[in-house]
Design an enzyme around this catalytic site. Sequence first.
Site, PDB file in Angstrom:
ATOM      1  N   TRP A 159     -11.442   6.043 -27.476  1.00 17.39           N
ATOM      2  CA  TRP A 159     -10.240   5.398 -28.015  1.00 17.39           C
ATOM      3  C   TRP A 159     -10.560   4.013 -28.593  1.00 17.39           C
ATOM      4  O   TRP A 159      -9.862   3.540 -29.470  1.00 17.39           O
ATOM      5  CB  TRP A 159      -9.198   5.237 -26.920  1.00 17.39           C
ATOM      6  CG  TRP A 159      -8.514   6.490 -26.509  1.00 17.39           C
ATOM      7  CD1 TRP A 159      -7.399   7.050 -27.067  1.00 17.39           C
ATOM      8  CD2 TRP A 159      -8.891   7.361 -25.427  1.00 17.39           C
ATOM      9  NE1 TRP A 159      -7.054   8.208 -26.400  1.00 17.39           N
ATOM     10  CE2 TRP A 159      -7.953   8.416 -25.393  1.00 17.39           C
ATOM     11  CE3 TRP A 159      -9.919   7.341 -24.484  1.00 17.39           C
ATOM     12  CZ2 TRP A 159      -8.020   9.444 -24.446  1.00 17.39           C
ATOM     13  CZ3 TRP A 159      -9.982   8.365 -23.554  1.00 17.39           C
ATOM     14  CH2 TRP A 159      -9.039   9.402 -23.541  1.00 17.39           C
TER      15      TRP A 159
ATOM     16  N   HIS B 233      -5.361  11.507 -12.214  1.00 15.08           N
ATOM     17  CA  HIS B 233      -4.943  12.910 -12.162  1.00 15.08           C
ATOM     18  C   HIS B 233      -4.643  13.379 -10.741  1.00 15.08           C
ATOM     19  O   HIS B 233      -3.787  14.250 -10.557  1.00 15.08           O
ATOM     20  CB  HIS B 233      -6.016  13.799 -12.796  1.00 15.08           C
ATOM     21  CG  HIS B 233      -6.009  13.758 -14.292  1.00 15.08           C
ATOM     22  ND1 HIS B 233      -6.167  14.871 -15.094  1.00 15.08           N
ATOM     23  CD2 HIS B 233      -5.840  12.721 -15.161  1.00 15.08           C
ATOM     24  CE1 HIS B 233      -6.095  14.525 -16.366  1.00 15.08           C
ATOM     25  NE2 HIS B 233      -5.917  13.221 -16.425  1.00 15.08           N
TER      26      HIS B 233
ATOM     27  N   ARG C 181      -9.964   8.311 -14.286  1.00 13.01           N
ATOM     28  CA  ARG C 181      -9.259   9.559 -14.613  1.00 13.01           C
ATOM     29  C   ARG C 181      -9.017  10.397 -13.361  1.00 13.01           C
ATOM     30  O   ARG C 181      -7.950  11.004 -13.196  1.00 13.01           O
ATOM     31  CB  ARG C 181     -10.072  10.348 -15.646  1.00 13.01           C
ATOM     32  CG  ARG C 181      -9.420  11.660 -16.076  1.00 13.01           C
ATOM     33  CD  ARG C 181     -10.133  12.261 -17.286  1.00 13.01           C
ATOM     34  NE  ARG C 181      -9.611  13.592 -17.569  1.00 13.01           N
ATOM     35  CZ  ARG C 181     -10.306  14.718 -17.428  1.00 13.01           C
ATOM     36  NH1 ARG C 181     -11.566  14.685 -17.017  1.00 13.01           N
ATOM     37  NH2 ARG C 181      -9.764  15.883 -17.711  1.00 13.01           N
TER      38      ARG C 181
END
Length: 274
Positions: free
Chosen positions: A184, A40, A36
């Site tokens: 998820w 990002h 992540r």
Amino acid sequence: MTTHTAADYQKVAQDIAAILPNEGYDDGSIGPVLVRLAWHASGTYDRKTKTGGSDGATMRFSPEKTDGANAGLEHAHAFLEPIKVKHPWISYADLWTLGGVVAVEAMGGPRVPWTPGRADKDAKTVKTTEIPPNGRLPDAAQGASHVRDVFYRMGFTDREIVALLGAHSVGRCHTDRSGFDGPWTHTPTRFSNQYFKLLLTTKWVEKKWDGPKQFVDEDDEIMMLPAEMAFVFDPQFKQYVELYAKDKDVFFADFASAFGKLLELGVKRGKTKL
């Protein structure tokens, strides 16, 4: 100026791999949060203005540092700081992106192409115009048009967008960060194409809670975000979801290419590079 070799970067990669298992964090691995961070740090690029991207490691500065979309990434910074101290010659921009590459492969994913040479902006001389504004990262509460706006701005195709979405095969959401909650997939520390299979085959229902709108399976064990449901209803997106659900090798190849492209956006190098 010392020139560092591939072997030097490999030592950094080995040190990153060594700290990935962490029983005290999330599902026992810091791999997902490193992916992540790399994502990002890179996903702020704007091809029209040629601003943003991983070069400069501008997430160290406001307003990017305080962007709500980056909530929780202070943990990733802290995990990598001892490695920066051990290898002070590597830039944060290279360390953050390399961390994501190492994590993907260590969790069973493909080897993502990565080239060093990113430089960090100096806190004393960085210009406000060199720090991307808030709002460039995807908003998970939005639909397909928003997703396309964000990724087209960076120069990605629909196929590349869906491939990058596959990063959600690992990790989870946190109520104290994004406001959403849950993983998820059933294996949030293993990189696979399970995400696409679940997206297509699970009966998703709106979660009944006081938090933001999200979808869960009937047992409330896994979840999907509103933006992700658009990938099932949009035929252009859905064809690639179906492709990746059927063929893990194609997904891995496409993800490696798209993620490698993402990490390169906006990078300006000198003449020397590995």
